[in-house]
Write an enzyme that holds these catalytic residues in place. Structure first.
Site, PDB file in Angstrom:
ATOM      1  N   ASN A 136       6.656  -1.741  -2.961  1.00 34.04           N
ATOM      2  CA  ASN A 136       5.717  -0.627  -3.133  1.00 34.04           C
ATOM      3  C   ASN A 136       6.345   0.421  -4.046  1.00 34.04           C
ATOM      4  OD1 ASN A 136       7.483  -0.065  -0.939  1.00 34.04           O
ATOM      5  ND2 ASN A 136       6.106   1.478  -0.122  1.00 34.04           N
ATOM      6  N   ILE A 137       5.489   1.020  -4.860  1.00 35.81           N
ATOM      7  CA  ILE A 137       5.941   2.006  -5.843  1.00 35.81           C
ATOM      8  C   ILE A 137       5.051   3.236  -5.724  1.00 35.81           C
ATOM      9  CG2 ILE A 137       6.409   2.456  -8.280  1.00 35.81           C
ATOM     10  CD1 ILE A 137       6.560  -0.624  -8.670  1.00 35.81           C
ATOM     11  N   GLU A 138       5.620   4.317  -5.179  1.00 39.75           N
ATOM     12  CA  GLU A 138       4.839   5.527  -4.943  1.00 39.75           C
ATOM     13  C   GLU A 138       4.894   6.457  -6.144  1.00 39.75           C
ATOM     14  OE1 GLU A 138       6.119   7.026  -1.098  1.00 39.75           O
ATOM     15  OE2 GLU A 138       5.070   5.377  -0.105  1.00 39.75           O
ATOM     16  N   CYS A 186       0.800  -0.800  -3.797  1.00 39.91           N
ATOM     17  CA  CYS A 186       1.365  -1.587  -2.688  1.00 39.91           C
ATOM     18  C   CYS A 186       2.220  -2.743  -3.221  1.00 39.91           C
ATOM     19  CB  CYS A 186       0.264  -2.204  -1.842  1.00 39.91           C
ATOM     20  SG  CYS A 186      -0.742  -1.026  -0.945  1.00 39.91           S
ATOM     21  N   GLU A 219       2.297  -5.789  -2.232  1.00 39.13           N
ATOM     22  CA  GLU A 219       1.564  -7.057  -2.371  1.00 39.13           C
ATOM     23  C   GLU A 219       0.926  -7.185  -3.750  1.00 39.13           C
ATOM     24  OE1 GLU A 219       1.506  -4.890   0.090  1.00 39.13           O
ATOM     25  OE2 GLU A 219       0.660  -5.749   1.923  1.00 39.13           O
ATOM     26  N   CYS A 262      -5.456  -4.862  -1.184  1.00 45.68           N
ATOM     27  CA  CYS A 262      -4.577  -5.998  -1.483  1.00 45.68           C
ATOM     28  C   CYS A 262      -5.227  -7.317  -1.067  1.00 45.68           C
ATOM     29  CB  CYS A 262      -3.222  -5.821  -0.800  1.00 45.68           C
ATOM     30  SG  CYS A 262      -2.250  -4.504  -1.554  1.00 45.68           S
TER      31      CYS A 262
HETATM   32  N1  THU Z   1       2.021  -0.230   1.566  1.00 47.37           N
HETATM   33  C1  THU Z   1       2.288  -1.449   1.027  1.00 47.37           C
HETATM   34  O1  THU Z   1       3.055  -1.556   0.062  1.00 47.37           O
HETATM   35  N2  THU Z   1       1.710  -2.533   1.580  1.00 47.37           N
HETATM   36  C2  THU Z   1       0.952  -2.520   2.715  1.00 47.37           C
HETATM   37  O2  THU Z   1       0.509  -3.560   3.168  1.00 47.37           O
HETATM   38  C3  THU Z   1       0.667  -1.250   3.385  1.00 47.37           C
HETATM   39  C4  THU Z   1       1.082  -0.031   2.658  1.00 47.37           C
HETATM   40  C5  THU Z   1       2.728   0.941   1.040  1.00 47.37           C
HETATM   41  C6  THU Z   1       1.921   1.927   0.271  1.00 47.37           C
HETATM   42  C7  THU Z   1       2.725   3.196   0.472  1.00 47.37           C
HETATM   43  O3  THU Z   1       3.781   3.227  -0.459  1.00 47.37           O
HETATM   44  C8  THU Z   1       3.343   3.029   1.842  1.00 47.37           C
HETATM   45  O4  THU Z   1       3.285   1.638   2.131  1.00 47.37           O
HETATM   46  C9  THU Z   1       2.659   3.811   2.939  1.00 47.37           C
HETATM   47  O5  THU Z   1       1.293   3.571   2.950  1.00 47.37           O
END
Ligand code: THU
Length: 135
Positions: free
Chosen positions: A44-46, A55, A57, A91
């Protein structure tokens, strides 16, 4: 985690350190295997503009497709927190573009070693697809 493919788990353990989640502190890694038996991954990359967060995935799926793959056979979602996470709705929709009813979804916690298994049809039984567009 006995029934989870070990190569995918090991990759997730290695790459989850690259998760960029300074805001939620919720680290996620995803590994996909394609019908050609190749594996690709993502984290995941915020973003400071929260809504732009991506996300793990979708990063993993897009990585596979960018490498010329056409079909996802299985996907692993790994988190560092206690409870395994299932892919979010966005996703799942993206996965459905490159998977089918029986695409395998493994959700695992690298902290508790808890795991859950699903098929795409369990989590997204009704899907919007190219059939709706009649193309
Ligand atoms: N996130 C994912 O990468 N995959 C998921 O299935 C659920 C949520 C990430 C997005 C965000 O960076 C963090 O988790 C919190 O929501």
């Amino acid at each position: 985690m006995d029934n989870v493919p070990l190569d995918m788990v090991n990759l997730a353990k290695e790459i989850i350190k690259n998760s960029y989640a300074p805001y939620s502190k919720y680290n996620v890694a995803s590994v996909v295997r394609t019908d050609n038996n190749n594996v690709y991954w993502g984290v995941n990359i915020e973003n400071a503009s929260y809504g732009l967060t991506m996300c793990a995935e979708r990063v993993a799926i897009f990585n596979a497709i960018s490498h010329g793959e056409k079909k996802i056979k299985e996907i692993l979602v790994a988190v560092n927190s206690e409870e395994p996470a299932i892919p979010c709705g966005a996703c799942l929709q993206v996965l459905s573009e490159f998977g089918d009813d029986d695409t395998q979804i493994y959700s695992i916690s690298l902290k508790s070693n808890k795991s859950k298994f699903y098929k795409l049809k369990d989590l997204l039984p009704y899907r919007f697809s190219s059939k709706n567009l009649k193309i």
